[in-house]
Design a protein around this motif. Structure first.
Motif, PDB file in Angstrom:
ATOM      1  N   PHE A   1     -16.761 -17.130  45.738  1.00  0.00           N
ATOM      2  CA  PHE A   1     -16.288 -16.331  46.868  1.00  0.00           C
ATOM      3  C   PHE A   1     -15.447 -15.145  46.412  1.00  0.00           C
ATOM      4  CE2 PHE A   1     -12.979 -19.512  46.303  1.00  0.00           C
ATOM      5  CZ  PHE A   1     -11.807 -18.787  46.421  1.00  0.00           C
ATOM      6  N   VAL A   2     -15.116 -15.090  45.135  1.00  0.00           N
ATOM      7  CA  VAL A   2     -14.375 -13.947  44.588  1.00  0.00           C
ATOM      8  C   VAL A   2     -15.401 -12.906  44.135  1.00  0.00           C
ATOM      9  CG1 VAL A   2     -12.745 -13.153  42.851  1.00  0.00           C
ATOM     10  CG2 VAL A   2     -12.515 -15.471  43.805  1.00  0.00           C
ATOM     11  N   ILE A   3     -15.415 -11.773  44.796  1.00  0.00           N
ATOM     12  CA  ILE A   3     -16.365 -10.722  44.433  1.00  0.00           C
ATOM     13  C   ILE A   3     -15.878  -9.963  43.215  1.00  0.00           C
ATOM     14  CG2 ILE A   3     -17.486  -8.612  45.244  1.00  0.00           C
ATOM     15  CD1 ILE A   3     -17.305  -9.752  48.047  1.00  0.00           C
ATOM     16  N   GLY A   4     -14.568  -9.745  43.148  1.00  0.00           N
ATOM     17  CA  GLY A   4     -13.992  -9.024  42.014  1.00  0.00           C
ATOM     18  C   GLY A   4     -12.723  -8.317  42.424  1.00  0.00           C
ATOM     19  N   ILE A   5     -12.404  -7.267  41.699  1.00  0.00           N
ATOM     20  CA  ILE A   5     -11.200  -6.483  41.995  1.00  0.00           C
ATOM     21  C   ILE A   5     -11.573  -5.003  42.107  1.00  0.00           C
ATOM     22  CG2 ILE A   5      -9.515  -8.061  40.972  1.00  0.00           C
ATOM     23  CD1 ILE A   5      -9.603  -6.355  38.427  1.00  0.00           C
ATOM     24  N   ILE A   6     -10.762  -4.272  42.883  1.00  0.00           N
ATOM     25  CA  ILE A   6     -10.961  -2.826  42.997  1.00  0.00           C
ATOM     26  C   ILE A   6      -9.622  -2.134  42.761  1.00  0.00           C
ATOM     27  CG2 ILE A   6     -12.912  -2.946  44.598  1.00  0.00           C
ATOM     28  CD1 ILE A   6     -10.918  -2.235  46.835  1.00  0.00           C
ATOM     29  N   ASN A   7      -9.717  -0.874  42.399  1.00  0.00           N
ATOM     30  CA  ASN A   7      -8.533  -0.052  42.196  1.00  0.00           C
ATOM     31  C   ASN A   7      -8.404   0.881  43.402  1.00  0.00           C
ATOM     32  OD1 ASN A   7      -6.704   1.988  41.456  1.00  0.00           O
ATOM     33  ND2 ASN A   7      -7.163   1.719  39.291  1.00  0.00           N
ATOM     34  N   VAL A   8      -7.338   0.686  44.186  1.00  0.00           N
ATOM     35  CA  VAL A   8      -7.092   1.538  45.349  1.00  0.00           C
ATOM     36  C   VAL A   8      -5.822   2.346  45.074  1.00  0.00           C
ATOM     37  CG1 VAL A   8      -6.653   1.602  47.834  1.00  0.00           C
ATOM     38  CG2 VAL A   8      -8.142  -0.164  46.889  1.00  0.00           C
ATOM     39  N   ARG A   9      -6.022   3.614  44.707  1.00  0.00           N
ATOM     40  CA  ARG A   9      -4.901   4.508  44.402  1.00  0.00           C
ATOM     41  C   ARG A   9      -3.922   3.883  43.413  1.00  0.00           C
ATOM     42  NH1 ARG A   9      -6.296   5.220  49.542  1.00  0.00           N
ATOM     43  NH2 ARG A   9      -4.833   3.668  50.353  1.00  0.00           N
ATOM     44  N   GLY A  10      -4.462   3.318  42.362  1.00  0.00           N
ATOM     45  CA  GLY A  10      -3.640   2.754  41.297  1.00  0.00           C
ATOM     46  C   GLY A  10      -3.205   1.323  41.526  1.00  0.00           C
ATOM     47  N   LYS A  11      -3.554   0.738  42.646  1.00  0.00           N
ATOM     48  CA  LYS A  11      -3.189  -0.638  42.952  1.00  0.00           C
ATOM     49  C   LYS A  11      -4.433  -1.525  42.850  1.00  0.00           C
ATOM     50  CE  LYS A  11      -0.060  -1.271  46.003  1.00  0.00           C
ATOM     51  NZ  LYS A  11       0.724  -1.398  47.251  1.00  0.00           N
ATOM     52  N   ILE A  12      -4.325  -2.630  42.114  1.00  0.00           N
ATOM     53  CA  ILE A  12      -5.448  -3.543  41.936  1.00  0.00           C
ATOM     54  C   ILE A  12      -5.446  -4.571  43.070  1.00  0.00           C
ATOM     55  CG2 ILE A  12      -6.533  -5.235  40.409  1.00  0.00           C
ATOM     56  CD1 ILE A  12      -6.516  -2.330  39.373  1.00  0.00           C
ATOM     57  N   ILE A  13      -6.569  -4.643  43.798  1.00  0.00           N
ATOM     58  CA  ILE A  13      -6.685  -5.555  44.938  1.00  0.00           C
ATOM     59  C   ILE A  13      -7.911  -6.439  44.747  1.00  0.00           C
ATOM     60  CG2 ILE A  13      -7.027  -5.696  47.442  1.00  0.00           C
ATOM     61  CD1 ILE A  13      -5.487  -3.113  47.705  1.00  0.00           C
ATOM     62  N   SER A  14      -7.731  -7.733  44.977  1.00  0.00           N
ATOM     63  CA  SER A  14      -8.825  -8.698  44.881  1.00  0.00           C
ATOM     64  C   SER A  14      -9.687  -8.620  46.136  1.00  0.00           C
ATOM     65  CB  SER A  14      -8.273 -10.111  44.740  1.00  0.00           C
ATOM     66  OG  SER A  14      -7.364 -10.184  43.670  1.00  0.00           O
ATOM     67  N   VAL A  15     -11.000  -8.778  45.958  1.00  0.00           N
ATOM     68  CA  VAL A  15     -11.950  -8.700  47.070  1.00  0.00           C
ATOM     69  C   VAL A  15     -12.676 -10.040  47.187  1.00  0.00           C
ATOM     70  CG1 VAL A  15     -13.963  -7.514  48.007  1.00  0.00           C
ATOM     71  CG2 VAL A  15     -12.241  -6.230  46.719  1.00  0.00           C
ATOM     72  N   PHE A  16     -12.764 -10.540  48.444  1.00  0.00           N
ATOM     73  CA  PHE A  16     -13.338 -11.858  48.689  1.00  0.00           C
ATOM     74  C   PHE A  16     -14.444 -11.793  49.735  1.00  0.00           C
ATOM     75  CE2 PHE A  16      -8.969 -12.289  47.374  1.00  0.00           C
ATOM     76  CZ  PHE A  16      -9.026 -13.265  46.399  1.00  0.00           C
TER      77      PHE A  16
ATOM     78  N   ILE B   1     -12.424  -4.356  54.168  1.00  0.00           N
ATOM     79  CA  ILE B   1     -11.251  -4.311  55.036  1.00  0.00           C
ATOM     80  C   ILE B   1     -10.078  -4.749  54.180  1.00  0.00           C
ATOM     81  CG2 ILE B   1     -10.180  -5.158  57.146  1.00  0.00           C
ATOM     82  CD1 ILE B   1     -12.989  -5.808  58.170  1.00  0.00           C
ATOM     83  N   LEU B   2      -9.168  -3.832  53.933  1.00  0.00           N
ATOM     84  CA  LEU B   2      -8.009  -4.122  53.096  1.00  0.00           C
ATOM     85  C   LEU B   2      -6.858  -4.523  53.995  1.00  0.00           C
ATOM     86  CD1 LEU B   2      -8.347  -1.110  50.649  1.00  0.00           C
ATOM     87  CD2 LEU B   2      -9.273  -3.406  50.402  1.00  0.00           C
ATOM     88  N   ILE B   3      -6.368  -5.761  53.817  1.00  0.00           N
ATOM     89  CA  ILE B   3      -5.293  -6.258  54.670  1.00  0.00           C
ATOM     90  C   ILE B   3      -4.064  -6.574  53.819  1.00  0.00           C
ATOM     91  CG2 ILE B   3      -6.862  -7.153  56.424  1.00  0.00           C
ATOM     92  CD1 ILE B   3      -6.434  -9.966  55.305  1.00  0.00           C
ATOM     93  N   ALA B   4      -2.895  -6.540  54.461  1.00  0.00           N
ATOM     94  CA  ALA B   4      -1.657  -6.763  53.721  1.00  0.00           C
ATOM     95  C   ALA B   4      -0.586  -7.304  54.648  1.00  0.00           C
ATOM     96  CB  ALA B   4      -1.176  -5.464  53.073  1.00  0.00           C
TER      97      ALA B   4
END
Length: 197
Positions: free
Chosen positions: A87-102, A122-125
């Motif tokens: 279920f872990v697709i990977g990670i992306i870099n959003v303006r220098g911040k590493i976010i996990s994608v599921f 959809i990036l949530i926080a």
């Protein structure tokens, strides 16, 4: 020669006529109208509502509380992570911040399909917790009264029931963003592997 309008009696303006009411009666009517309008505004404020970002997962309509949504982004370069659950697709870099994608379809027991250009993130926080959810596509934004969100007929054995807040009368299923963000299975930043669903 008299003007044509001189042939008509001068009734004055509507405000001057007061529709046959005294100044005191007019003031009472206006005060009552103001009171009723103020009560209607208060009533509208009492009915809390939530703005939902709507998206599709396996041809089902879902919504997530917009207060948790940082942004909706096109699917861009995702770096796969070895030795993580499916279920872990990977990670992306959003303006220098590493976010996990599921891919939360695996938690909800929904049919899987390949990733295409239509997929969105959809990036949530909430606080320090951030993650990306893969959506098949985004279908809009909608405001819903909290009283119109009904409980889902789910049991503890239903997959992903912990992540669902409810459903609207027309079938929009609402994800609980707070629970998603607090679940340890979606934490990949402490050197531990994410646990499978």
């Amino acid at each position: 020669m008299p003007r044509q309008e001189d042939n008509y009696p001068d009734y004055g303006t509507e405000n001057e006529r007061g529709l046959g009411r005294s100044a005191k009666e007019i003031e009472e009517v206006l005060t009552e109208r103001a009171r009723l309008l103020a009560r209607e505004d208060t009533h509208e404020e009492e009915g809390e509502s939530v703005v939902l970002v709507k998206f599709v997962l396996a041809e089902e309509q879902y919504g997530i509380d917009g207060r948790f949504v940082m942004e909706v982004a096109p699917l861009r370069e995702i770096t796969p992570l070895p030795h993580t659950p499916d279920f872990v697709i990977g990670i992306i870099n959003v303006r220098g911040k590493i976010i996990s994608v599921f891919d939360i379809k695996r938690f909800l027991n929904l049919p899987l399909k390949g990733i295409t250009d239509l997929n969105k993130l959809i990036l949530i926080a909430s606080g320090q917790n951030e993650l990306g959810i893969l959506a098949d596509f985004i279908s809009g934004v909608r405001q819903v009264k909290t009283t119109d969100i009904l409980p889902l007929p789910v049991t503890q054995s239903d997959p992903g029931s912990d992540f669902l807040s409810g459903v609207t009368a027309d079938g929009l299923i609402i994800l609980n963003a707070q629970k998603l963000l607090m679940d340890r299975r979606f934490t990949l930043d402490d050197g531990k592997e994410a646990a499978p669903p």
